[in-house]
Design an enzyme around this catalytic site. Structure first.
Site, PDB file in Angstrom:
ATOM      1  CB  SER A  31      -0.820   0.102   1.295  1.00 52.83           C
ATOM      2  OG  SER A  31      -1.837  -0.789   1.324  1.00 52.83           O
ATOM      3  CG  HIS A  62      -3.851  -2.274  -2.911  1.00 53.28           C
ATOM      4  ND1 HIS A  62      -2.831  -3.140  -2.610  1.00 53.28           N
ATOM      5  CD2 HIS A  62      -4.186  -1.707  -1.745  1.00 53.28           C
ATOM      6  CE1 HIS A  62      -2.571  -3.102  -1.323  1.00 53.28           C
ATOM      7  NE2 HIS A  62      -3.388  -2.232  -0.774  1.00 53.28           N
ATOM      8  CG  HIS A  84      -4.933  -7.509   0.938  1.00 55.95           C
ATOM      9  ND1 HIS A  84      -5.046  -6.610  -0.093  1.00 55.95           N
ATOM     10  CD2 HIS A  84      -3.784  -7.202   1.592  1.00 55.95           C
ATOM     11  CE1 HIS A  84      -4.007  -5.783  -0.072  1.00 55.95           C
ATOM     12  NE2 HIS A  84      -3.225  -6.123   0.928  1.00 55.95           N
ATOM     13  CE1 TYR A  86      -8.630  -5.725   2.336  1.00 56.05           C
ATOM     14  CE2 TYR A  86      -6.729  -6.420   3.624  1.00 56.05           C
ATOM     15  CZ  TYR A  86      -7.302  -5.577   2.689  1.00 56.05           C
ATOM     16  OH  TYR A  86      -6.553  -4.589   2.109  1.00 56.05           O
ATOM     17  CD  GLU A  87      -8.668  -7.023  -2.011  1.00 49.57           C
ATOM     18  OE1 GLU A  87      -9.122  -6.548  -3.055  1.00 49.57           O
ATOM     19  OE2 GLU A  87      -7.450  -7.266  -1.838  1.00 49.57           O
ATOM     20  CB  ALA A 114       1.612  -0.349   4.560  1.00 47.72           C
ATOM     21  CG  MET A 212      -4.433  -6.340   7.441  1.00 49.59           C
ATOM     22  SD  MET A 212      -5.753  -5.210   6.992  1.00 49.59           S
ATOM     23  CE  MET A 212      -5.789  -4.134   8.435  1.00 49.59           C
ATOM     24  CB  SER A 213      -0.344  -8.482   2.696  1.00 46.05           C
ATOM     25  OG  SER A 213       0.739  -7.667   3.078  1.00 46.05           O
ATOM     26  CG  ASN A 236      -0.009   2.355  11.570  1.00 40.26           C
ATOM     27  OD1 ASN A 236       0.072   1.934  10.401  1.00 40.26           O
ATOM     28  ND2 ASN A 236      -0.468   1.619  12.553  1.00 40.26           N
ATOM     29  CG  HIS A 248      -6.683   2.654   3.565  1.00 36.51           C
ATOM     30  ND1 HIS A 248      -5.665   1.734   3.507  1.00 36.51           N
ATOM     31  CD2 HIS A 248      -6.951   2.996   2.274  1.00 36.51           C
ATOM     32  CE1 HIS A 248      -5.332   1.528   2.231  1.00 36.51           C
ATOM     33  NE2 HIS A 248      -6.095   2.285   1.477  1.00 36.51           N
TER      34      HIS A 248
HETATM   35  N1  HPA Z   1      -2.370  -3.037  11.453  1.00 42.23           N
HETATM   36  C1  HPA Z   1      -2.566  -3.883  10.421  1.00 42.23           C
HETATM   37  N2  HPA Z   1      -2.199  -3.607   9.170  1.00 42.23           N
HETATM   38  C2  HPA Z   1      -1.605  -2.434   8.944  1.00 42.23           C
HETATM   39  C3  HPA Z   1      -1.373  -1.503   9.972  1.00 42.23           C
HETATM   40  C4  HPA Z   1      -1.792  -1.826  11.295  1.00 42.23           C
HETATM   41  O1  HPA Z   1      -1.605  -1.062  12.260  1.00 42.23           O
HETATM   42  N3  HPA Z   1      -0.751  -0.439   9.404  1.00 42.23           N
HETATM   43  C5  HPA Z   1      -0.611  -0.726   8.082  1.00 42.23           C
HETATM   44  N4  HPA Z   1      -1.119  -1.935   7.802  1.00 42.23           N
END
Ligand code: HPA
Length: 278
Positions: A31, A62, A84, A86-87, A114, A212-213, A236, A248
């Protein structure tokens, strides 16, 4: 022939109708990290929509295409956009592009993402070389009939992230003066970000970053014989490590901010790792 291999061969023939490019290194961009594509001397692009049966990303930020070209003299394929779990895609769909890039001829795989920092000493904007991973909150991408044309039923996972590649990336970071953390990546399903207690759990398990990947892709990649390298961009601090709520938008903006440095790190690492002997 396994049904999945047949599907992969169909995808490959769609690509071969457009290009006979054989990459040495495959790169998956996370991302907000798509800017790396600007560094490529582009030979050809193939939109995911033009590949029969290919899973299409649905998340904003994406894109969806393979870019074939050169970084320095190294032939690469870049995935600009990934899908992903989750999609709503199956794990098989999620890892199909990885297997396809191996069938194109790829030998080395760079996975980027990310991620949220779980290690309290991390800061937004840090890069983390993935040393190992925890993937078992999600089903293995290898569940179901084994794609025996690609790999064995019970593949070893003692060194998912290749030590030689990792040490080369560390050398590159040092030469470029780019600080590089190292740690364990935990994959959770998403799409919701974690609760503070879930982040504490990740830390207790030895995690340094959460996302998440990537982990499922790394398993499929090792299974089919890629040498794998993983780099997280800590966009973050994960939930509960700071009080700030997550979005996001913040994740994408934070990735975009460090994209120039990230580009440098990946570009040089791709060249150095491709030139390793053996
Ligand atoms: N958690 C999960 N996935 C993420 C995060 C997070 O804090 N930041 C970027 N992708």
């Amino acid at each position: 022939m396994s049904a999945e291999y047949e599907r992969l061969k169909k995808c490959l023939s769609c690509i071969r109708e457009k290009t006979d490019f054989v990459p040495k290194t495959a790169i998956v961009l996370g991302s907000g990290l798509g800017a790396l594509a600007d560094e490529i001397d582009i030979a050809c692009e193939v939109d995911y929509h033009d590949i029969d049966g290919f899973p299409i990303p649905t998340v904003s930020g994406h894109k969806g295409r393979f870019i074939f070209g050169y970084i320095g003299k190294i032939p690469v394929v870049i995935m600009q956009g990934r899908v992903h779990y989750y999609e709503g895609y199956s794990m098989r769909d999620v890892v199909l592009p990885i297997r396809l890039m191996r069938m194109m001829g790829g030998k080395i795989l760079f996975l980027t993402n990310a991620a949220g920092g779980v290690n309290p000493s991390f800061a937004a904007g840090d890069f983390m070389l993935i040393r190992d991973q925890i993937s078992n909150f999600l089903p293995s991408p290898l569940i179901g009939e084994n794609v025996c044309e690609l790999g064995v039923r019970f593949p070893d996972m003692s060194e998912i992230y290749d030590k030689r590649l990792s040490s080369t990336v560390k050398d590159v970071a040092k030469e470029l003066g780019i600080p590089l953390r190292e740690g364990v990546y935990v994959q959770l399903s998403g799409p919701n970000y974690e609760s503070p207690q879930e982040v504490k759990m990740c830390r207790l398990l030895g995690g340094d970053a959460v996302g998440m990947s990537t982990a499922c892709e790394a398993i499929a990649a090792v299974h089919c014989g890629f040498k794998v390298c993983g780099i997280s961009c800590i966009t973050n601090l994960a939930c509960g490590i700071t009080d700030a709520p997550l979005s996001h938008k913040e994740v994408s903006e934070s990735a975009a901010r460090v994209a120039p440095l990230f580009k440098k790190l990946i570009t040089e690492s791709v060249i150095k790792t491709a030139n390793l002997k053996g």
